[in-house]
Design a protein around this motif. Sequence first.
Motif, short mmCIF file in Angstrom:
data_model
loop_
_atom_site.label_atom_id
_atom_site.label_comp_id
_atom_site.label_asym_id
_atom_site.label_seq_id
_atom_site.Cartn_x
_atom_site.Cartn_y
_atom_site.Cartn_z
N ILE A 154 37.89 17.23 27.06
CA ILE A 154 37.39 18.48 27.63
C ILE A 154 37.80 18.61 29.10
N ARG A 155 37.71 17.51 29.84
CA ARG A 155 38.10 17.55 31.25
C ARG A 155 39.56 17.98 31.41
N ALA B 2 33.77 21.84 41.57
CA ALA B 2 33.07 22.63 40.56
C ALA B 2 32.01 23.53 41.19
N ARG B 3 31.34 23.03 42.22
CA ARG B 3 30.32 23.84 42.90
C ARG B 3 30.93 25.08 43.56
N LEU B 4 32.20 24.98 43.94
CA LEU B 4 32.87 26.08 44.63
C LEU B 4 33.42 27.14 43.68
N SER B 5 33.35 26.89 42.40
CA SER B 5 33.90 27.83 41.43
C SER B 5 33.11 29.13 41.40
N GLN B 6 33.82 30.25 41.36
CA GLN B 6 33.17 31.55 41.22
C GLN B 6 32.73 31.79 39.78
N ASN B 7 33.31 31.04 38.86
CA ASN B 7 32.90 31.10 37.46
C ASN B 7 31.78 30.08 37.27
N GLN B 8 30.54 30.56 37.24
CA GLN B 8 29.40 29.65 37.20
C GLN B 8 29.41 28.76 35.96
N LEU B 9 29.81 29.30 34.83
CA LEU B 9 29.82 28.52 33.59
C LEU B 9 30.87 27.42 33.65
N LEU B 10 32.07 27.76 34.13
CA LEU B 10 33.13 26.76 34.27
C LEU B 10 32.69 25.67 35.23
N GLY B 11 32.13 26.05 36.36
CA GLY B 11 31.68 25.07 37.34
C GLY B 11 30.60 24.16 36.78
N PHE B 12 29.66 24.75 36.04
CA PHE B 12 28.56 23.96 35.48
C PHE B 12 29.10 22.94 34.48
N LEU B 13 30.00 23.37 33.61
CA LEU B 13 30.54 22.46 32.59
C LEU B 13 31.31 21.31 33.23
N CYS B 14 32.09 21.61 34.27
CA CYS B 14 32.84 20.55 34.95
C CYS B 14 31.90 19.58 35.63
N ARG B 15 30.83 20.09 36.24
CA ARG B 15 29.85 19.21 36.89
C ARG B 15 29.14 18.34 35.86
N PHE B 16 28.84 18.90 34.71
CA PHE B 16 28.17 18.14 33.65
C PHE B 16 29.05 16.99 33.16
N LEU B 17 30.34 17.23 33.02
CA LEU B 17 31.25 16.17 32.56
C LEU B 17 31.34 15.05 33.59
N VAL B 18 31.36 15.41 34.87
CA VAL B 18 31.36 14.40 35.92
C VAL B 18 30.07 13.58 35.87
N SER B 19 28.95 14.25 35.63
CA SER B 19 27.67 13.56 35.53
C SER B 19 27.65 12.59 34.35
N LEU B 20 28.26 12.98 33.24
CA LEU B 20 28.35 12.09 32.09
C LEU B 20 29.12 10.81 32.44
N LEU B 21 30.19 10.97 33.20
CA LEU B 21 30.97 9.80 33.60
C LEU B 21 30.13 8.85 34.44
N ARG B 22 29.29 9.41 35.30
CA ARG B 22 28.43 8.57 36.14
C ARG B 22 27.43 7.77 35.31
N ASP B 23 26.94 8.38 34.22
CA ASP B 23 25.84 7.79 33.46
C ASP B 23 26.27 6.96 32.26
N THR B 24 27.49 7.16 31.77
CA THR B 24 27.94 6.42 30.60
C THR B 24 28.15 4.95 30.96
N ALA B 25 27.55 4.07 30.18
CA ALA B 25 27.53 2.63 30.49
C ALA B 25 28.93 2.05 30.67
N VAL B 26 29.85 2.38 29.76
CA VAL B 26 31.19 1.79 29.84
C VAL B 26 31.89 2.28 31.11
N CYS B 27 31.68 3.53 31.49
CA CYS B 27 32.31 4.06 32.72
C CYS B 27 31.74 3.38 33.96
N ARG B 28 30.44 3.18 33.97
CA ARG B 28 29.82 2.49 35.11
C ARG B 28 30.43 1.11 35.29
N ASP B 29 30.63 0.43 34.18
CA ASP B 29 31.19 -0.92 34.25
C ASP B 29 32.62 -0.87 34.79
#
Length: 261
Positions: A114-115, A170-197
Amino acid sequence: MPGQDESIATVPAVTRRRKRPDTVADQIRERIIENGLVPGDRLPHQWIEPETWHVSRGTLREALKVLESQGLTHSKTGPGGGVFVSSIESEHAIRLLDNLFLQRQPSIADIYSIRKELEPVLAASLAGKLTPAALSLLQATVRLYEDEPTTTEEEYRQRMAELDFHDELARLSQNQLLGFLCRFLVSLLRDTAVCRDIYQQHNPALRETGLHYQVALLRAIKAGDADRACAVMRNHMIAAEAYMLERAEIRRRREPNLGAV
């Protein structure tokens, strides 16, 4: 009967009978939408009366708790009190979605599939659109990982700063939906155990690679070159995915019980 028990167990959750407080909460939510209430507006008194919904006061109280837990409303007591429509912060919504995936975390391949589609579109959309202040903010984020880290902890913080860079984009995007989805994917990377490792593994070359892409991207955005910004981000996502998948496979071979990524 075994067959009967099995059929009950496989009934989709959406077809199961919902609790009365949940249905009342849905009805109040519909009223908010239909009447165009905005954050700060007070819910009409009759909406929060049990007689309106033909339920007990306890059921209505639970329904209002449901709305508040969803971030849609909040209550005030005393003079001028009541139930008011809330402004839902994107951080709160992202955290709720993160929690949805805590037990069944998406794979690295799923996230990057998706990214690779969204982030290049985001980059292109920002080309020539950012103010000097916004560009300075992004450059300040990049400067957090310009210097060679001296400790493992500092190297990890720099990895997080690289994710912050994408979050700021993503916060700077004028398309709020696009920005939100990109921010959510980044947040998933932060929280996923294998990525953290993986982020905690020592790899000096990774910082240099990240810097190369970020600097090239900022130049393209500042120059208003949407095609170039899109291409740089796409190449960045492809390289990042390849690195993460490679490291995840090494991790899986080292610890077979961790399973697939």
